[in-house]
Design a protein around this motif. Structure first.
Motif, PDB file in Angstrom:
ATOM      1  N   GLY A 166       0.805  -1.217   0.000  1.00 22.21           N
ATOM      2  CA  GLY A 166       0.000   0.000   0.000  1.00 22.21           C
ATOM      3  C   GLY A 166       0.834   1.261   0.000  1.00 22.21           C
ATOM      4  N   VAL A 167       1.989   1.210   0.658  1.00 18.61           N
ATOM      5  CA  VAL A 167       2.900   2.360   0.699  1.00 18.61           C
ATOM      6  C   VAL A 167       4.311   1.860   0.442  1.00 18.61           C
ATOM      7  N   SER A 168       5.188   2.794   0.078  1.00 16.18           N
ATOM      8  CA  SER A 168       6.574   2.450  -0.216  1.00 16.18           C
ATOM      9  C   SER A 168       7.508   3.271   0.661  1.00 16.18           C
ATOM     10  N   ASN A 169       8.729   2.792   0.802  1.00 11.59           N
ATOM     11  CA  ASN A 169       9.723   3.487   1.606  1.00 11.59           C
ATOM     12  C   ASN A 169      10.121   4.812   0.977  1.00 11.59           C
ATOM     13  N   ASP A 170      10.640   5.701   1.789  1.00 17.36           N
ATOM     14  CA  ASP A 170      11.152   6.979   1.274  1.00 17.36           C
ATOM     15  C   ASP A 170      12.224   6.707   0.221  1.00 17.36           C
ATOM     16  N   GLY A 171      12.209   7.503  -0.820  1.00 17.18           N
ATOM     17  CA  GLY A 171      13.186   7.341  -1.883  1.00 17.18           C
ATOM     18  C   GLY A 171      12.721   6.470  -3.015  1.00 17.18           C
ATOM     19  N   VAL A 172      11.581   5.796  -2.830  1.00 21.73           N
ATOM     20  CA  VAL A 172      11.007   4.975  -3.900  1.00 21.73           C
ATOM     21  C   VAL A 172      10.025   5.825  -4.688  1.00 21.73           C
ATOM     22  N   TYR A 173      10.276   5.988  -5.991  1.00 21.33           N
ATOM     23  CA  TYR A 173       9.361   6.789  -6.802  1.00 21.33           C
ATOM     24  C   TYR A 173       8.052   6.044  -6.979  1.00 21.33           C
ATOM     25  N   ARG A 174       6.972   6.730  -6.660  1.00 24.00           N
ATOM     26  CA  ARG A 174       5.660   6.096  -6.769  1.00 24.00           C
ATOM     27  C   ARG A 174       4.605   7.178  -6.975  1.00 24.00           C
ATOM     28  N   SER A 175       3.980   7.149  -8.134  1.00 27.56           N
ATOM     29  CA  SER A 175       2.936   8.132  -8.438  1.00 27.56           C
ATOM     30  C   SER A 175       1.544   7.622  -8.096  1.00 27.56           C
ATOM     31  N   GLY A 176       1.426   6.322  -7.812  1.00 26.82           N
ATOM     32  CA  GLY A 176       0.111   5.740  -7.571  1.00 26.82           C
ATOM     33  C   GLY A 176      -0.040   5.148  -6.189  1.00 26.82           C
ATOM     34  N   GLY A 177      -1.260   4.694  -5.914  1.00 26.23           N
ATOM     35  CA  GLY A 177      -1.527   4.060  -4.630  1.00 26.23           C
ATOM     36  C   GLY A 177      -2.996   4.125  -4.280  1.00 26.23           C
ATOM     37  N   PRO A 178      -3.351   3.559  -3.135  1.00 26.48           N
ATOM     38  CA  PRO A 178      -4.760   3.483  -2.754  1.00 26.48           C
ATOM     39  C   PRO A 178      -5.307   4.816  -2.253  1.00 26.48           C
ATOM     40  N   ILE A 179      -6.560   5.078  -2.585  1.00 27.47           N
ATOM     41  CA  ILE A 179      -7.248   6.244  -2.019  1.00 27.47           C
ATOM     42  C   ILE A 179      -8.398   5.806  -1.130  1.00 27.47           C
ATOM     43  N   ALA A 180      -8.916   4.590  -1.336  1.00 25.51           N
ATOM     44  CA  ALA A 180     -10.091   4.148  -0.595  1.00 25.51           C
ATOM     45  C   ALA A 180     -10.199   2.640  -0.625  1.00 25.51           C
ATOM     46  N   LEU A 181     -10.979   2.120   0.309  1.00 20.07           N
ATOM     47  CA  LEU A 181     -11.361   0.710   0.348  1.00 20.07           C
ATOM     48  C   LEU A 181     -12.875   0.661   0.464  1.00 20.07           C
ATOM     49  N   LEU A 182     -13.506  -0.017  -0.483  1.00 19.80           N
ATOM     50  CA  LEU A 182     -14.960  -0.137  -0.496  1.00 19.80           C
ATOM     51  C   LEU A 182     -15.330  -1.601  -0.334  1.00 19.80           C
ATOM     52  N   THR A 183     -16.231  -1.883   0.622  1.00 23.41           N
ATOM     53  CA  THR A 183     -16.705  -3.241   0.859  1.00 23.41           C
ATOM     54  C   THR A 183     -18.231  -3.247   0.859  1.00 23.41           C
ATOM     55  N   SER A 184     -18.799  -4.406   1.116  1.00 20.01           N
ATOM     56  CA  SER A 184     -20.252  -4.518   1.178  1.00 20.01           C
ATOM     57  C   SER A 184     -20.835  -3.853   2.417  1.00 20.01           C
ATOM     58  N   LYS A 185     -19.976  -3.471   3.365  1.00 17.86           N
ATOM     59  CA  LYS A 185     -20.460  -2.882   4.608  1.00 17.86           C
ATOM     60  C   LYS A 185     -20.098  -1.419   4.798  1.00 17.86           C
ATOM     61  N   ALA A 186     -18.998  -0.973   4.199  1.00 17.89           N
ATOM     62  CA  ALA A 186     -18.519   0.377   4.522  1.00 17.89           C
ATOM     63  C   ALA A 186     -17.568   0.920   3.467  1.00 17.89           C
ATOM     64  N   LEU A 187     -17.296   2.226   3.609  1.00 23.93           N
ATOM     65  CA  LEU A 187     -16.302   2.911   2.785  1.00 23.93           C
ATOM     66  C   LEU A 187     -15.225   3.475   3.702  1.00 23.93           C
ATOM     67  N   PHE A 188     -13.967   3.140   3.402  1.00 25.26           N
ATOM     68  CA  PHE A 188     -12.824   3.661   4.138  1.00 25.26           C
ATOM     69  C   PHE A 188     -11.992   4.545   3.210  1.00 25.26           C
ATOM     70  N   ARG A 189     -11.420   5.588   3.759  1.00 22.81           N
ATOM     71  CA  ARG A 189     -10.432   6.395   3.042  1.00 22.81           C
ATOM     72  C   ARG A 189      -9.044   5.999   3.533  1.00 22.81           C
ATOM     73  N   PHE A 190      -8.063   6.041   2.630  1.00 24.83           N
ATOM     74  CA  PHE A 190      -6.710   5.660   3.004  1.00 24.83           C
ATOM     75  C   PHE A 190      -5.882   6.899   3.287  1.00 24.83           C
ATOM     76  N   ASP A 191      -5.252   6.921   4.454  1.00 24.05           N
ATOM     77  CA  ASP A 191      -4.361   8.010   4.851  1.00 24.05           C
ATOM     78  C   ASP A 191      -2.928   7.501   4.742  1.00 24.05           C
ATOM     79  N   LYS A 192      -2.240   7.921   3.698  1.00 25.47           N
ATOM     80  CA  LYS A 192      -0.897   7.396   3.459  1.00 25.47           C
ATOM     81  C   LYS A 192       0.138   8.002   4.413  1.00 25.47           C
ATOM     82  N   THR A 193      -0.218   9.049   5.153  1.00 29.30           N
ATOM     83  CA  THR A 193       0.728   9.639   6.093  1.00 29.30           C
ATOM     84  C   THR A 193       0.867   8.808   7.357  1.00 29.30           C
ATOM     85  N   ARG A 194      -0.160   7.983   7.703  1.00 30.35           N
ATOM     86  CA  ARG A 194      -0.073   7.193   8.950  1.00 30.35           C
ATOM     87  C   ARG A 194       0.814   5.959   8.832  1.00 30.35           C
ATOM     88  N   PRO A 195       0.649   5.031   7.884  1.00 33.09           N
ATOM     89  CA  PRO A 195      -0.466   4.899   6.938  1.00 33.09           C
ATOM     90  C   PRO A 195      -1.563   4.016   7.538  1.00 33.09           C
TER      91      PRO A 195
END
Length: 255
Positions: free
Chosen positions: A151-180
């Motif tokens: 879901g996240v990469s170490n510092d120094g790894v170039y990465r333009s993409g990644g998760p913004i959310a998780l959607l299931t049959s029960k709920a919607l979650f937002r992804f906070d990559k700063t925690r992560p």
């Protein structure tokens, strides 16, 4: 008009998560994400705006690629795909995805199809929506048994993409990559916070009284059940037929 089917809530939520994108790519076995992308396109065109380009692998009408996944990967690497929906046998609280199997690799007692291009797309597509209908502790785990793509990469790894959310049959979650980690954004009708906690194998942040996931208005629902189900039937005829059968009988939001 019959009440809203739980899967229609998922479709409409995906359409909202995709708002603003120019190009959406959809995998070969993803009818709900495909319907969400088509709904967004239909809503935009209904408003007189240009809809997003939709590329569905395996589709004839909704796919401009002529060389399948090879062109999809080239397009993503060039920054020309804005969003993608990614599922997994296991998803954990750091956004890691397991598409290989359960247990200690390579002696996995349960084996799934494999990672294919998920690791690559997770790194280069800016808006990845993690989608897993099953919301149980076996699917949403504290730590995946095998990391197909992180879901996240170490510092120094170039990465333009990644998760913004998780959607299931029960709920919607937002992804906070700063925690992560994940923040619970809303709970679907028929579910509550206690049930979400019991069904989720990882810890997540949440408000004391989380919001309920918004239901589609009658106009959006009519568009979904008309034009969108007609369009999605080209690639997923069984899914479209099943949805049309199910909305004709009484439904429960619980799953």
């Amino acid at each position: 008009m019959s009440e809203v089917h739980p899967r229609e809530i998922l479709i409409c939520t995906i359409a909202k998560l995709l708002d603003g994108v120019r190009h959406v790519a959809v995998g070969a076995s993803s009818p709900i994400p495909a319907a969400g992308a088509m709904l967004l396109r239909a809503l935009r065109q209904q408003a007189g705006e240009k809809g997003p380009r939709i590329s569905i692998l395996g589709s004839v009408e909704h796919n401009f690629f002529t060389n399948g996944s090879a062109e999809l990967f080239d397009c993503a690497g060039q920054g020309r795909i804005d969003a993608f929906c990614l599922g997994g046998g296991q998803i954990d609280g750091r956004g890691n995805v397991n598409l290989v199997g359960t247990g200690d690799y390579p002696q996995t007692p349960v084996r799934w199809p494999g990672s294919f291009g998920s690791a690559y797309l997770y790194y280069v597509v800016p808006r990845v929506i993690l989608f897993r209908e099953e919301h149980t502790p076996r699917a949403l785990v504290e730590k995946v048994d095998f990391i197909s793509t992180p879901g996240v990469s170490n510092d120094g790894v170039y990465r333009s993409g990644g998760p913004i959310a998780l959607l299931t049959s029960k709920a919607l979650f937002r992804f906070d990559k700063t925690r992560p980690g994940f923040d619970l954004q809303s709970i679907h009708p028929g579910h509550d916070l206690a049930g979400i906690k019991d069904a989720t194998g990882f810890q997540f942040a949440h408000e004391s009284q989380p919001e309920q996931t918004a239901l589609p208005n009658p106009q959006t629902l009519a568009l979904l059940r008309g034009r969108v189900y007609d369009e999605v039937a080209e690639t997923y005829p069984d899914f479209a037929a099943q949805m049309r059968r199910e909305i004709e009988r009484p439904l429960s939001h619980a799953s």
